[in-house]
Design a protein around this motif. Structure first.
Motif, PDB file in Angstrom:
ATOM      1  N   VAL A 292       4.439  -4.886  -1.543  1.00  0.00           N
ATOM      2  CA  VAL A 292       3.074  -4.976  -1.024  1.00  0.00           C
ATOM      3  C   VAL A 292       3.049  -5.076   0.496  1.00  0.00           C
ATOM      4  N   GLU A 293       4.177  -5.460   1.100  1.00  0.00           N
ATOM      5  CA  GLU A 293       4.234  -5.491   2.558  1.00  0.00           C
ATOM      6  C   GLU A 293       4.154  -4.094   3.145  1.00  0.00           C
ATOM      7  N   ARG A 294       4.571  -3.104   2.382  1.00  0.00           N
ATOM      8  CA  ARG A 294       4.515  -1.718   2.855  1.00  0.00           C
ATOM      9  C   ARG A 294       3.225  -1.021   2.420  1.00  0.00           C
ATOM     10  N   MET A 295       2.723  -1.390   1.242  1.00  0.00           N
ATOM     11  CA  MET A 295       1.528  -0.738   0.712  1.00  0.00           C
ATOM     12  C   MET A 295       0.836  -1.692  -0.254  1.00  0.00           C
ATOM     13  N   LYS A 296      -0.421  -2.011   0.030  1.00  0.00           N
ATOM     14  CA  LYS A 296      -1.175  -2.892  -0.852  1.00  0.00           C
ATOM     15  C   LYS A 296      -1.354  -2.232  -2.225  1.00  0.00           C
ATOM     16  N   VAL A 297      -1.525  -3.079  -3.242  1.00  0.00           N
ATOM     17  CA  VAL A 297      -1.680  -2.567  -4.607  1.00  0.00           C
ATOM     18  C   VAL A 297      -2.856  -1.597  -4.701  1.00  0.00           C
ATOM     19  N   THR A 298      -3.910  -1.866  -3.946  1.00  0.00           N
ATOM     20  CA  THR A 298      -5.088  -1.000  -3.998  1.00  0.00           C
ATOM     21  C   THR A 298      -4.775   0.426  -3.571  1.00  0.00           C
ATOM     22  N   PHE A 299      -3.818   0.608  -2.687  1.00  0.00           N
ATOM     23  CA  PHE A 299      -3.393   1.969  -2.334  1.00  0.00           C
ATOM     24  C   PHE A 299      -2.381   2.514  -3.329  1.00  0.00           C
ATOM     25  N   GLN A 300      -1.567   1.651  -3.930  1.00  0.00           N
ATOM     26  CA  GLN A 300      -0.546   2.125  -4.866  1.00  0.00           C
ATOM     27  C   GLN A 300      -1.157   2.786  -6.097  1.00  0.00           C
ATOM     28  N   ARG A 301      -2.399   2.424  -6.416  1.00  0.00           N
ATOM     29  CA  ARG A 301      -3.013   3.021  -7.615  1.00  0.00           C
ATOM     30  C   ARG A 301      -3.256   4.518  -7.466  1.00  0.00           C
TER      31      ARG A 301
END
Length: 258
Positions: A48-57
């Motif tokens: 999550v430090e590289r990409m928040k979960v909201t973007f990972q979706r």
């Protein structure tokens, strides 16, 4: 091929996700009733430090294909939602378009987010109109939108440092406003569904009872009469601990008798 309900529900070691199992259970029951399939994302794609979960979706299509899941339409929905058992099948209302629900919450936050992201990352585009700005927690897509999701991911990695800075500096969300701008940038045919399908900001709508503040009875009839999918966002902390976790548990138990 079935329609899919896709819920990111990743335990990041905080108490925030403790009540999300109520959301998952409500959606499982709705899917069974409407011949849909539920997919719960429980593992991070990146730290999550590289990409928040909201973007990972937005790796949605890769995730489903890697799990050998075929699909027709897909609802990406937040895990702080409860769906009413009598909610109609909204997949039948999409016209096979990209669908969302306009934000009906804090317009100060929305306008500030629109302006900050426009100034910082999207100065080549016109500012979005608040009434055309959708919530990121309810988005319906299909195979036509696979390329758009690839464009989102490409945009993220090309601008990840700026996006992470914006999230900390502006305090106006993660993916929601960038996605609204990218929908316009890539000319995605967007259909805005009625607010009943992502009924937000319930406290400010005077639908959640708070002792000493509310003048109505401590009942949820007005909530159930006002929408089909309840999004438990923007609920202020209070001394009675009637936070999103309290309301998700109560609403689920009232609607499903468990």
């Amino acid at each position: 091929m079935k329609n899919i309900v896709f819920i990111p529900n990743i335990d990041l070691g905080t108490a925030r996700s403790d009540s999300y199992h109520y959301s998952v259970k409500s959606w499982k029951k709705w899917c069974d009733k409407n011949d849909c399939e539920l997919f719960v994302l429980e593992d991070l794609v990146f730290p999550v430090e590289r990409m928040k979960v909201t973007f990972q979706r937005y790796y949605l299509f890769d995730i489903l294909e890697n799990n050998e899941i075929d699909y027709n339409q897909i609802l990406m929905v937040d895990a702080d939602t409860i769906v009413h058992p009598n909610c109609p099948n909204f997949f039948e209302e999409t016209e096979n378009k990209y669908c969302g629900v306009a934000v009906e919450g804090c317009h100060e936050w929305v306008n500030r987010s629109i302006k900050n992201y426009n100034d910082y990352l999207f100065s080549d585009q016109e500012k979005i109109k608040p009434w055309e700005y959708i919530n990121g927690g309810f988005q319906i897509v299909n195979k036509k939108h696979k390329q758009f999701f690839q464009d989102i991911i490409k945009f993220y990695w090309e601008n990840s440092d700026k996006l992470l800075h914006a999230q900390e500096e502006f305090k106006v969300g993660t993916d929601q406003t960038p996605i609204n701008y990218l929908l316009r940038k890539f000319n995605v045919d967007l259909k805005i569904l009625p607010p009943c399908y992502d009924f937000q900001d319930l406290f400010r709508k005077n639908l959640l009872y708070l002792p000493g503040y509310s003048w109505w009875e401590d009942k949820l009839d007005n909530l159930y009469n006002s929408g089909w999918i309840y999004h438990f966002n923007a609920i202020p902390q209070n001394q009675y601990n009637r936070d999103s976790a309290y309301w998700m548990k109560r609403v689920y138990e009232e609607l499903y008798g468990e």
